[in-house]
Design a protein around this motif. Structure first.
Motif, PDB file in Angstrom:
ATOM      1  N   MET A   1       0.836  -1.192   0.000  1.00  0.00           N
ATOM      2  CA  MET A   1       0.000   0.000   0.000  1.00  0.00           C
ATOM      3  C   MET A   1       0.877   1.250   0.000  1.00  0.00           C
ATOM      4  N   TYR A   2       0.506   2.221  -0.827  1.00  0.00           N
ATOM      5  CA  TYR A   2       1.207   3.501  -0.822  1.00  0.00           C
ATOM      6  C   TYR A   2       0.792   4.305   0.408  1.00  0.00           C
ATOM      7  N   ALA A   3       1.719   5.104   0.914  1.00  0.00           N
ATOM      8  CA  ALA A   3       1.399   5.977   2.042  1.00  0.00           C
ATOM      9  C   ALA A   3       0.619   7.198   1.575  1.00  0.00           C
ATOM     10  N   VAL A   4       0.952   7.690   0.372  1.00  0.00           N
ATOM     11  CA  VAL A   4       0.273   8.853  -0.207  1.00  0.00           C
ATOM     12  C   VAL A   4      -0.012   8.573  -1.676  1.00  0.00           C
ATOM     13  N   GLU A   5      -1.245   8.839  -2.092  1.00  0.00           N
ATOM     14  CA  GLU A   5      -1.606   8.771  -3.513  1.00  0.00           C
ATOM     15  C   GLU A   5      -2.340  10.060  -3.880  1.00  0.00           C
ATOM     16  N   VAL A   6      -1.849  10.718  -4.910  1.00  0.00           N
ATOM     17  CA  VAL A   6      -2.439  11.970  -5.381  1.00  0.00           C
ATOM     18  C   VAL A   6      -2.731  11.820  -6.865  1.00  0.00           C
ATOM     19  N   GLU A   7      -3.959  12.115  -7.261  1.00  0.00           N
ATOM     20  CA  GLU A   7      -4.357  11.982  -8.661  1.00  0.00           C
ATOM     21  C   GLU A   7      -5.050  13.260  -9.136  1.00  0.00           C
ATOM     22  N   ASN A   8      -4.461  13.906 -10.136  1.00  0.00           N
ATOM     23  CA  ASN A   8      -5.049  15.082 -10.786  1.00  0.00           C
ATOM     24  C   ASN A   8      -5.467  16.160  -9.782  1.00  0.00           C
ATOM     25  N   LEU A   9      -4.636  16.381  -8.780  1.00  0.00           N
ATOM     26  CA  LEU A   9      -4.958  17.336  -7.715  1.00  0.00           C
ATOM     27  C   LEU A   9      -4.892  18.763  -8.247  1.00  0.00           C
ATOM     28  N   THR A  10      -5.984  19.477  -8.061  1.00  0.00           N
ATOM     29  CA  THR A  10      -6.100  20.852  -8.543  1.00  0.00           C
ATOM     30  C   THR A  10      -6.681  21.723  -7.441  1.00  0.00           C
ATOM     31  N   LYS A  11      -6.105  22.912  -7.253  1.00  0.00           N
ATOM     32  CA  LYS A  11      -6.641  23.872  -6.297  1.00  0.00           C
ATOM     33  C   LYS A  11      -6.779  25.228  -6.966  1.00  0.00           C
ATOM     34  N   ILE A  12      -8.020  25.754  -6.940  1.00  0.00           N
ATOM     35  CA  ILE A  12      -8.319  27.067  -7.502  1.00  0.00           C
ATOM     36  C   ILE A  12      -8.877  27.942  -6.393  1.00  0.00           C
TER      37      ILE A  12
ATOM     38  N   ARG B   1      -8.053  13.677  -6.426  1.00  0.00           N
ATOM     39  CA  ARG B   1      -8.219  12.644  -5.401  1.00  0.00           C
ATOM     40  C   ARG B   1      -6.962  12.568  -4.538  1.00  0.00           C
ATOM     41  N   VAL B   2      -7.156  12.406  -3.233  1.00  0.00           N
ATOM     42  CA  VAL B   2      -6.056  12.246  -2.290  1.00  0.00           C
ATOM     43  C   VAL B   2      -6.347  11.034  -1.411  1.00  0.00           C
ATOM     44  N   VAL B   3      -5.366  10.131  -1.302  1.00  0.00           N
ATOM     45  CA  VAL B   3      -5.492   8.941  -0.457  1.00  0.00           C
ATOM     46  C   VAL B   3      -4.319   8.950   0.528  1.00  0.00           C
ATOM     47  N   ILE B   4      -4.626   8.865   1.823  1.00  0.00           N
ATOM     48  CA  ILE B   4      -3.611   8.845   2.872  1.00  0.00           C
ATOM     49  C   ILE B   4      -3.675   7.506   3.585  1.00  0.00           C
ATOM     50  N   ASP B   5      -2.608   6.722   3.476  1.00  0.00           N
ATOM     51  CA  ASP B   5      -2.526   5.441   4.170  1.00  0.00           C
ATOM     52  C   ASP B   5      -3.746   4.570   3.883  1.00  0.00           C
TER      53      ASP B   5
END
Length: 234
Positions: free
Chosen positions: A1-12, A63-67
């Motif tokens: 399992m990844y500790a951090v997964e970030v997919e197409n993260l956008t902040k406006i 999308r953000v996945v933590i642990d």
């Protein structure tokens, strides 16, 4: 399992003509035991990326996945206790160590555990153990005003490790230190990543410190424009 997964993260920030796109389509994964640098100039989106992973800044898209826990998917997922996830699974280290001035080094470490429900006796023993591992056993009873910059930063690292987080996020942790102390802190983070099987992500613009990282994410104008493994290109 990844500790951090970030997919197409956008902040406006904002809407319409005044909208500011701070982050655009960032995607990457970080494994336990890996030390990753987020490298870029001021205003490039590094801190927005870090605070989004740290459950402080709500992403606009992505999308953000933590642990293994999906915390954001087109915004925060409803029903999640983000404060609890932050306390139990994340550790934070800042440029300004943010130690509480009227607490000793040991008490600064203990308070992170006590907030999380750990008993005082257990918190004290773990705090002493952590400070000992970081070479600060003899400074446990000293207040921040009696610690050097490097010592204060190591206390902050002990505090970040107190609850055994799966992910540690550091924002310019060496910016206020000289080269020797900065290198020592980075070497310490690398050792702790491996020994504690924690993923450590460090925001920095300091090219002096990147040689010790496993991987470097280059950020510019809100985008990840490159990804390099130490000694080469990923």
């Amino acid at each position: 399992m990844y500790a951090v997964e970030v997919e197409n993260l956008t902040k406006i920030y904002g809407t319409g003509e005044t909208a500011v796109r701070a982050l655009t389509d960032a995607s990457f994964r970080v494994s336990p035991g890996e030390l990753v640098a987020i490298l870029g100039p001021s205003g490039s989106g590094k801190t927005t990326l870090l605070t989004s992973i740290g459950l402080v800044t709500e992403p606009t898209h992505g999308r953000v996945v933590i642990d293994g826990i999906t915390v954001a998917d087109e915004g925060w997922l409803p029903g999640l206790d983000l404060k609890r996830i932050r306390r139990e699974r994340l550790g934070f280290i800042f440029q300004a160590h943010n130690l509480i001035p009227f607490l000793t080094a040991l008490e600064n470490v203990m308070v992170a555990m006590e907030i999380n429900g750990v008993g005082r006796k257990e918190a004290k023993q773990r705090g002493l153990d952590l400070l000992g591992e970081l070479g600060l056993a003899e400074r446990a009873g000293h207040y921040p005003s009696h610690l050097s910059g490097g010592q204060s930063q190591r206390v902050a690292i002990a505090r970040a490790l107190a609850n055994r987080p799966r992910v540690i996020l550091a924002d310019e942790p060496t910016a206020a230190l000289d080269t020797e102390n900065g290198s020592n802190v980075m070497a310490l983070l690398k050792r702790l990543a491996v020994e504690n099987h924690s993923a450590i992500m460090v925001v920095t613009h300091d090219h002096r410190m990147v040689h010790g990282f496993d991987r470097i994410l280059d950020v510019s104008d809100g985008r990840i424009v490159g990804e390099r493994r130490n000694g080469g290109t990923a």
